[in-house]
Design a protein around this motif. Structure first.
Motif, mmCIF file in Angstrom:
data_model
loop_
_atom_site.group_PDB
_atom_site.id
_atom_site.type_symbol
_atom_site.label_atom_id
_atom_site.label_comp_id
_atom_site.label_asym_id
_atom_site.label_seq_id
_atom_site.Cartn_x
_atom_site.Cartn_y
_atom_site.Cartn_z
ATOM 1 N N SER A 1 -28.339 -25.837 2.885
ATOM 2 C CA SER A 1 -27.366 -25.504 1.848
ATOM 3 C C SER A 1 -26.229 -24.742 2.517
ATOM 4 O O SER A 1 -26.391 -24.254 3.629
ATOM 5 N N ASP A 2 -25.080 -24.626 1.855
ATOM 6 C CA ASP A 2 -24.045 -23.747 2.373
ATOM 7 C C ASP A 2 -24.129 -22.438 1.610
ATOM 8 O O ASP A 2 -23.570 -22.297 0.521
ATOM 9 N N LEU A 3 -24.887 -21.493 2.188
ATOM 10 C CA LEU A 3 -25.040 -20.173 1.561
ATOM 11 C C LEU A 3 -24.180 -19.157 2.302
ATOM 12 O O LEU A 3 -24.485 -17.968 2.344
ATOM 13 N N ASN A 4 -23.117 -19.646 2.898
ATOM 14 C CA ASN A 4 -22.152 -18.789 3.584
ATOM 15 C C ASN A 4 -21.270 -18.136 2.520
ATOM 16 O O ASN A 4 -20.224 -18.653 2.166
ATOM 17 N N VAL A 5 -21.735 -17.010 1.990
ATOM 18 C CA VAL A 5 -21.058 -16.338 0.877
ATOM 19 C C VAL A 5 -20.428 -15.041 1.363
ATOM 20 O O VAL A 5 -20.866 -14.476 2.370
ATOM 21 N N THR B 1 -21.260 -17.879 -6.042
ATOM 22 C CA THR B 1 -20.945 -19.250 -6.476
ATOM 23 C C THR B 1 -21.713 -20.297 -5.655
ATOM 24 O O THR B 1 -22.331 -21.202 -6.210
ATOM 25 N N ARG B 2 -21.671 -20.152 -4.340
ATOM 26 C CA ARG B 2 -22.337 -21.158 -3.501
ATOM 27 C C ARG B 2 -23.856 -21.121 -3.663
ATOM 28 O O ARG B 2 -24.514 -22.149 -3.528
ATOM 29 N N ILE B 3 -24.399 -19.944 -3.930
ATOM 30 C CA ILE B 3 -25.856 -19.856 -4.125
ATOM 31 C C ILE B 3 -26.223 -20.598 -5.410
ATOM 32 O O ILE B 3 -27.155 -21.413 -5.432
ATOM 33 N N SER C 1 -29.246 -22.023 6.321
ATOM 34 C CA SER C 1 -27.783 -21.957 6.239
ATOM 35 C C SER C 1 -27.254 -21.047 7.339
ATOM 36 O O SER C 1 -27.995 -20.232 7.885
ATOM 37 N N HIS C 2 -25.962 -21.187 7.616
ATOM 38 C CA HIS C 2 -25.323 -20.175 8.439
ATOM 39 C C HIS C 2 -24.701 -19.147 7.503
ATOM 40 O O HIS C 2 -24.576 -19.386 6.287
ATOM 41 N N LEU C 3 -24.351 -17.994 8.053
ATOM 42 C CA LEU C 3 -23.661 -16.960 7.284
ATOM 43 C C LEU C 3 -22.663 -16.292 8.217
ATOM 44 O O LEU C 3 -23.057 -15.663 9.206
ATOM 45 N N GLY C 4 -21.387 -16.439 7.918
ATOM 46 C CA GLY C 4 -20.345 -15.849 8.761
ATOM 47 C C GLY C 4 -20.298 -16.484 10.140
ATOM 48 O O GLY C 4 -20.794 -17.599 10.350
ATOM 49 N N ARG C 5 -19.664 -15.778 11.044
ATOM 50 C CA ARG C 5 -19.547 -16.289 12.418
ATOM 51 C C ARG C 5 -20.070 -15.259 13.420
ATOM 52 O O ARG C 5 -19.311 -14.735 14.246
ATOM 53 N N PRO C 6 -21.383 -14.950 13.345
ATOM 54 C CA PRO C 6 -21.947 -13.950 14.262
ATOM 55 C C PRO C 6 -22.000 -14.489 15.684
ATOM 56 O O PRO C 6 -22.068 -15.696 15.877
ATOM 57 N N THR D 1 -28.807 -19.503 10.732
ATOM 58 C CA THR D 1 -28.921 -20.496 11.808
ATOM 59 C C THR D 1 -28.038 -20.143 13.004
ATOM 60 O O THR D 1 -28.356 -20.513 14.132
ATOM 61 N N ARG D 2 -26.951 -19.414 12.763
ATOM 62 C CA ARG D 2 -26.038 -19.078 13.877
ATOM 63 C C ARG D 2 -26.537 -17.918 14.727
ATOM 64 O O ARG D 2 -25.875 -17.544 15.697
ATOM 65 N N PHE D 3 -27.707 -17.353 14.395
ATOM 66 C CA PHE D 3 -28.312 -16.373 15.299
ATOM 67 C C PHE D 3 -28.797 -17.078 16.563
ATOM 68 O O PHE D 3 -29.041 -16.441 17.579
ATOM 69 N N PHE E 1 -22.262 -29.102 1.395
ATOM 70 C CA PHE E 1 -20.968 -29.777 1.484
ATOM 71 C C PHE E 1 -19.958 -28.984 2.310
ATOM 72 O O PHE E 1 -19.231 -29.534 3.128
ATOM 73 N N GLY E 2 -19.920 -27.650 2.094
ATOM 74 C CA GLY E 2 -18.948 -26.805 2.790
ATOM 75 C C GLY E 2 -19.059 -26.837 4.302
ATOM 76 O O GLY E 2 -18.165 -26.365 5.003
ATOM 77 N N SER E 3 -20.155 -27.383 4.831
ATOM 78 C CA SER E 3 -20.390 -27.371 6.281
ATOM 79 C C SER E 3 -20.521 -28.748 6.912
ATOM 80 O O SER E 3 -20.756 -28.835 8.121
ATOM 81 N N HIS F 1 -18.424 -30.831 7.759
ATOM 82 C CA HIS F 1 -17.410 -31.181 8.766
ATOM 83 C C HIS F 1 -17.787 -30.602 10.131
ATOM 84 O O HIS F 1 -17.072 -30.818 11.105
ATOM 85 N N ARG F 2 -18.884 -29.867 10.207
ATOM 86 C CA ARG F 2 -19.375 -29.305 11.477
ATOM 87 C C ARG F 2 -20.527 -30.159 12.011
ATOM 88 O O ARG F 2 -21.471 -30.426 11.271
ATOM 89 N N ALA F 3 -20.449 -30.548 13.269
ATOM 90 C CA ALA F 3 -21.566 -31.283 13.884
ATOM 91 C C ALA F 3 -22.473 -30.275 14.574
ATOM 92 O O ALA F 3 -22.442 -30.109 15.791
HETATM 93 C C1 3PG Z 1 -16.909 -22.347 5.064
HETATM 94 O O1 3PG Z 1 -17.072 -21.265 4.507
HETATM 95 O O2 3PG Z 1 -15.795 -22.896 5.170
HETATM 96 C C2 3PG Z 1 -18.116 -23.068 5.584
HETATM 97 O O3 3PG Z 1 -19.286 -22.393 5.256
HETATM 98 C C3 3PG Z 1 -17.995 -23.331 7.062
HETATM 99 O O4 3PG Z 1 -17.955 -22.131 7.776
HETATM 100 P P1 3PG Z 1 -17.323 -22.120 9.247
HETATM 101 O O5 3PG Z 1 -15.840 -22.375 9.093
HETATM 102 O O6 3PG Z 1 -17.635 -20.774 9.846
HETATM 103 O O7 3PG Z 1 -17.981 -23.249 10.025
#
Ligand code: 3PG
Ligand code: MG
Length: 348
Positions: A21-25, A36-38, A60-65, A96-98, A125-127, A129-131
């Motif tokens: 899921s995209d739980l990057n909130v 919203t994303r949750i 999910s990832h969260l932020g850009r650690p 996941t980005r840990f 969906f929000g992610s 575009h990332r491979a």
């Molecule tokens: C976003 O918030 O745009 C998505 O979760 C992607 O995050 P990212 O730009 O850090 O890959």
């Protein structure tokens, strides 16, 4: 468009399922500032549980650690999700980005994520575009299906790529100008009016690389410096006092834009009209949000800032589709391939 097979057609009974899921909130002092994303991730999780999945693991990832960092722990997200959907079969993995393998799409990390799961559901969906390992790598290891949110996003945004009802009005603003030019180039040609505000307008006024004309602001809210409490006044766009900056569209422009929006049968809006996080420069963005919400047309809004403007005004339910994707929505509308979508086998 590549339409991936749906989780609705998967046999999940007594299966262990991994969901991306995209739980990057946004977080604020260790708490979820906007869920919203949750909430948008819930229908897929509910479907899997209702259909008898033995275990549902969400990642999910969260932020850009950069590596492991407690500030980006999924714990607050996990707690919020639990409040919204309490089921013992449901779990949320750590960010996941840990793991450095995530953004490198490292096959070893993908296998680790897959673990003993039998099925993978891509719903972020929000992610897409990332491979990355959690969006593409796992789909190479496990049988992959599209979740309900991903499907709906592709369907709603996809409508803009097909035949649309006219007048079609495109509204673009915000700072990431280069990201947005591609979308304007791809969709703008079939739009009846392209309204441009924010930084985007400044750049296009200097030099318009597009093959069509755009509607630019005629007046702005000018500020003596780039500061929340700067001296501010309305000025014609081409007559700013020396050294002043345009930080929002002015009242005349708001009226012009609202007039175009009122005539529209199809609308796509992405990006604020000014520095809307500062209240004195938020009126232009608010005016656009209100005009889009008032419209009876098919209206799609994408990007975190436009979404926030609508939500702050309590107008999030007044548009046809509020996308959970920023960059992903733009890349889709630009006509680019989304790696997290193309990796899923096509539906029947
Ligand atoms: C976003 O918030 O745009 C998505 O979760 C992607 O995050 P990212 O730009 O850090 O890959
Ligand atoms: Mg409406």
């Amino acid at each position: 468009m590549h339409l991936p097979r749906s989780v609705r057609d998967a046999d999940v009974d007594r299966k262990r399922v991994l969901v991306r899921s995209d739980l990057n909130v946004p977080l604020d002092a260790g708490r979820v500032a906007d869920d919203t994303r949750i909430r948008a991730s819930l229908p897929t999780l509910q479907l899997l549980l209702d259909r008898g999945a033995e275990r549902v693991t969400v990642c999910s990832h969260l932020g850009r650690p950069k590596g492991e960092d407690p500030q980006f722990s999924m714990q607050p997200v996990r707690e919020r999700l639990r409040q919204l959907l309490d089921d013992d079969r449901l779990d949320v993995l750590e960010n996941t980005r840990f793991n450095a393998g995530e953004t490198k799409n490292d096959p070893a990390f993908a296998r680790q994520l897959a673990g003993d799961n039998e099925l993978f559901v891509e719903d972020a969906f929000g992610s897409v575009h990332r491979a990355h390992a959690s969006t593409v790598g796992v789909a190479e290891v496990l049988p992959a299906y599209a979740g309900l949110l991903l499907e709906r996003e592709l369907q709603e945004l996809g409508k803009l790529l097909g035949v649309v009802e006219h007048p079609f009005v495109l509204i673009s603003g915000g700072a990431k100008v280069d990201d947005k030019l591609g979308v304007l180039q791809n969709l703008g040609g079939k739009a009846d009016a392209v309204l441009v505000g924010g930084k985007m307008a400044e750049q296009l006024r200097e030099h318009n690389p597009l093959s069509f004309d755009v509607v630019l602001p005629t007046d702005v809210v000018a500020a003596s410096e780039f500061a929340e409490d700067a001296d501010a006044k309305v000025a014609p766009y081409d007559d700013l006092p020396e050294g002043w900056l345009g930080l929002d569209i002015g009242p005349e422009t708001r009226e012009t834009f609202a007039h175009h929006v009122a005539e529209a049968r199809t609308i796509f809006w992405n990006g604020p009209m000014g520095v809307f996080e500062w209240p004195r420069f938020a009126e232009g963005t608010k005016a656009v949000a209100e005009a889009v919400a008032r419209s009876e047309s098919y209206s799609v809004v994408g990007g975190a800032d436009s979404a926030r403007a609508l939500t702050e005004l309590g107008l999030e339910d007044e548009v046809s589709w509020l996308s959970t994707g920023g960059g992903a929505a733009l890349e889709l509308l630009e006509g680019k391939e989304l790696p997290g979508v193309s990796i899923i086998p096509e539906g029947a």
